[in-house]
Design a protein around this motif. Structure first.
Motif, PDB file in Angstrom:
ATOM      1  N   GLU A 178     -15.935  -7.401  -4.117  1.00 24.67           N
ATOM      2  CA  GLU A 178     -16.302  -6.811  -2.832  1.00 24.67           C
ATOM      3  C   GLU A 178     -16.740  -5.360  -2.973  1.00 24.67           C
ATOM      4  OE1 GLU A 178     -14.156  -5.845   1.490  1.00 24.67           O
ATOM      5  OE2 GLU A 178     -13.073  -6.925  -0.079  1.00 24.67           O
ATOM      6  N   SER A 227      -9.106  -8.727   1.379  1.00 14.95           N
ATOM      7  CA  SER A 227     -10.195  -7.852   1.820  1.00 14.95           C
ATOM      8  C   SER A 227      -9.826  -6.397   1.594  1.00 14.95           C
ATOM      9  CB  SER A 227     -10.477  -8.081   3.315  1.00 14.95           C
ATOM     10  OG  SER A 227     -11.214  -7.020   3.865  1.00 14.95           O
ATOM     11  N   HIS A 278      -5.108  -5.040  -3.172  1.00 12.88           N
ATOM     12  CA  HIS A 278      -6.077  -6.129  -3.164  1.00 12.88           C
ATOM     13  C   HIS A 278      -5.404  -7.367  -3.752  1.00 12.88           C
ATOM     14  CE1 HIS A 278      -9.934  -7.631  -2.367  1.00 12.88           C
ATOM     15  NE2 HIS A 278     -10.468  -7.548  -3.570  1.00 12.88           N
TER      16      HIS A 278
END
Length: 299
Positions: free
Chosen positions: A100, A227, A198
């Protein structure tokens, strides 16, 4: 033999699902079924067992798969050679898997640069963790992967360290550990804090968790999120600390909602560019890999 049918076969072999295969190839599911039945009829053997959990290669299907992949690769080489002989632009589809952090903060610049230099290259980004990225490379769903990992040592993959991402330990601006003039916190002090990290499999989060859990008698509270945005939001709300790449928190630090916590030195996490060793690299894949190296270069 129609290579479109072979492509459907190879994609189904990798995905194991008719619906996912249809989505990947932008075909109707009925077309995927027709392609597979046509190939099975041509070859005179059943290639897949249709099971409730999906399509599974038969023994014959596993034998056919390697030759089908070789034929598709030969077709790709042929097209690349023909395009090169005409002096044409580099074209092709390249699928990149990355975490991400990199998808949001680093890769948009590379995609923008490639659109200027190689407008015929179509790039698809897939946010993914390390295990899923490795599986995607092996199955052929991904052409390249960018991993935030200390090591990426796999016998069938090749990895090149192209950069390193600095990490910051942060908390809300009003947290006691962010007060100006406060002494640097040690591992014992940090191990009594609540951390929002995370998800498991994230190399730098896992490393921090190991340090905290190794403190004798300490029982740190560790909450995991899939996320980074959710992790950051909990910390901004004053609920605890987190460790994240600097690029994901420097905006919040400038705005004053987060502040850096002085603590033990935490090394940068390497950025590894990874691909399947035995797979031929098309001109499009080579162009994308070269641009990624340029984008991540310290200069």
């Amino acid at each position: 033999m129609d290579t479109r049918i072979l492509r459907t076969f190879v994609t189904l072999a990798r995905r194991g699902n008719f619906t996912a295969t249809a989505d990947d190839l932008h075909l109707a599911q009925s077309t995927v079924t027709v392609h597979i039945r046509t190939l099975e009829k041509d070859l005179g053997t059943r290639l897949f067992d249709r099971l409730p959990r999906g399509a599974v290669l038969t023994d014959a299907g596993r034998l056919v798969l390697a030759d089908a992949e070789a034929m598709l690769e030969a077709e790709e080489r042929l097209r690349a050679t023909a395009t090169g002989n005409r002096g044409g632009e580099i074209t092709g589809r390249v699928v990149i898997g990355a975490g991400e952090t990199l998808c949001a903060a680093r890769l948009p610049g590379a995609v923008a640069a490639l659109r200027r230099t190689h407008p015929g290259v179509e790039i698809h980004l897939h946010p993914t963790g390390t295990a899923e990225a490795v599986d995607g490379l092996r199955s052929g769903r991904l052409d390249l992967a960018l991993l935030l990992e200390e090591q990426a040592e796999y016998a069938d993959l090749t990895a090149e360290r192209i950069a390193a991402e600095p990490l910051l330990l942060v908390a809300a601006h009003h947290h006691p550990l962010t007060a100006g003039g406060s002494p640097a916190a040690d591992w014992t002090e940090l191990a009594h804090e609540h951390f929002f990290l995370h998800e498991e499999g994230c190399s730098y989060s896992d490393r921090l968790a190991r340090h905290l859990l190794a403190v004798p008698g300490a029982r740190p509270r560790l909450t995991r999120f899939g996320s980074i945005e959710a992790t950051r939001s909990c910390v901004v709300a004053g609920l605890g600390l987190t460790l994240l790449p600097r690029v994901t928190v420097e905006g919040a630090i400038r705005e004053g909602s987060l502040a850096e916590v002085a603590g033990p030195r935490i090394p940068d996490v390497p950025v590894q560019l990874v691909r399947l060793r035995r797979r031929w690299r098309s001109p499009a894949v080579r162009a994308v890999a070269d641009e990624l190296v340029r984008q991540f270069s310290p200069s």
